[in-house]
Design an enzyme around this catalytic site. Sequence first.
Site, PDB file in Angstrom:
ATOM      1  N   ALA A   1     -12.313   6.393   2.748  1.00  0.00           N
ATOM      2  CA  ALA A   1     -13.534   6.019   2.020  1.00  0.00           C
ATOM      3  C   ALA A   1     -14.255   4.999   2.893  1.00  0.00           C
ATOM      4  CB  ALA A   1     -13.169   5.430   0.672  1.00  0.00           C
TER       5      ALA A   1
ATOM      6  N   ALA B   1     -15.357  -4.209   0.352  1.00  0.00           N
ATOM      7  CA  ALA B   1     -14.258  -3.235   0.394  1.00  0.00           C
ATOM      8  C   ALA B   1     -14.462  -2.209  -0.717  1.00  0.00           C
ATOM      9  CB  ALA B   1     -12.931  -3.953   0.220  1.00  0.00           C
ATOM     10  N   ASN B   2     -13.571  -1.261  -0.832  1.00  0.00           N
ATOM     11  CA  ASN B   2     -13.600  -0.338  -1.975  1.00  0.00           C
ATOM     12  C   ASN B   2     -12.183  -0.098  -2.467  1.00  0.00           C
ATOM     13  OD1 ASN B   2     -12.514   2.167  -0.662  1.00  0.00           O
ATOM     14  ND2 ASN B   2     -14.298   1.816   0.656  1.00  0.00           N
ATOM     15  N   ARG B   3     -12.040   0.690  -3.525  1.00  0.00           N
ATOM     16  CA  ARG B   3     -10.754   0.800  -4.211  1.00  0.00           C
ATOM     17  C   ARG B   3      -9.825   1.871  -3.625  1.00  0.00           C
ATOM     18  NH1 ARG B   3     -11.315  -2.162  -8.886  1.00  0.00           N
ATOM     19  NH2 ARG B   3     -13.427  -2.302  -9.715  1.00  0.00           N
ATOM     20  N   SER B   4     -10.162   2.456  -2.496  1.00  0.00           N
ATOM     21  CA  SER B   4      -9.321   3.537  -1.955  1.00  0.00           C
ATOM     22  C   SER B   4      -7.919   3.016  -1.607  1.00  0.00           C
ATOM     23  CB  SER B   4      -9.971   4.109  -0.695  1.00  0.00           C
ATOM     24  OG  SER B   4      -9.059   4.959  -0.053  1.00  0.00           O
TER      25      SER B   4
END
Length: 400
Positions: free
Chosen positions: A277, A211-214
């Site tokens: 993102a 995952a990412n921090r968006s």
Amino acid sequence: MTTSSAPLAGKTIVLGVCGGIAAYKAVEVCRRLVDLGAHVAPVMTDGAERFVGRTTLSALASQPVQTSLWDEESPIPHTRLGQGADLVLVAPATARLLSAYAHGLAHDLLTNVLIATRAPVVVCPAMHTEMWEHQAVQANVRTLRERGVHVVDPEDGRLAGGDSGKGRLAAPDAIVAEVSSVLGQRDLAGAHVVVSAGGTREPIDAVRVIANRSSGKQGYAVADEARRRGARVTLVTTVDRPAPIGVETVCVETAAQMKAVLDGLAATADVVVMAAAVADFRPVSCTSGKIKKSGGVPEIVLEPTPDILAGLGAAKRPGQILVGFAAETGDLVAQAQSKLERKNLDLVVANDVSQPGVGFQHDTNAVTFVRPGGELESHPLSDKRDIARALLDIVVGLRA
Ligand code: CTP
């Protein structure tokens, strides 16, 4: 006397006034809206009548003050007022009103109007600093904002009882400006705007993801602002958060799912804003159960995801506007320009996510808009809603 060329001619505004010392300023707001040509229907709560006389407000408004669900012979004034309004304005809005509205509690005429209306709503909170800063009040304000309610923040200044701090009702000028902007700016009416938001999640096994921090905040702000300006908006999101009122939502998780939905929508959309993102890589395969640590450190082989935006750029129709984002940690403009050309875009919103307060998870952003031909426009650190407004100003210019 007003003429049909007055800026708010033909608009009906329900002006709700709650009980607070700032209620006297509602009289001035009412007068100014009438001067701008609006038909103002005032509604006072019981508390408001302790601070300002109904005769004063009735005399300045376009019709007499209403205070109760039972004022008229017809038992349905709440639905009539709400249905007939082009906008509902509450100034001042007390902590109690914000709470009742956020929780759908229709206990008096004003809260009934708010819950019954489909018109845009502007609330202008006013209260003591301690109350304004209370977590419950802030949570209610957040909820209302997320649902598309326009909130005119209170100012710093003198408060009742000789206190001073944040909580004073915004100036009548600011309130009237917000009302005019909400009612006036319909420059995306008739357009279908598709916005993607949030970070994709690519499964590794039954419980783990890449995952990412968006947070999706910038995409949600664009969706909300586009709806406010009259567009039909579809938000394709990975974020578990209610969409702004009036915005259609499609929830997805992976880049492949997002691509499938966006490819379908973009075939007819007028504007696509790709704020999501998207993961650039995903595991080649997803293990069906949970990978157990007894099996040792797993080898996770990655493959590239499809570049959704590049695909949309290749299939772009004449007149369609494609907006991409570029999250960079250096060489901002050159990177953004290269993405603009590579993906056949009309606009890139570039941000340097290594700067404090910029990009992922923040409520603020600082961006440079990059357009074909190297035209640049930089926006200093500001609320993501301001960035959304500036972005759509450019989109509207490109469509003209
Ligand atoms: N994007 C996309 N599909 C991907 C990756 C990115 O549609 N698989 C979109 C993003 O939503 C964004 C734009 O492309 O609007 C730029 O994304 P960004 O991550 O900044 O750049 P990349 O093209 O992925 O290149 P790099 O990671 O090398 O900077």
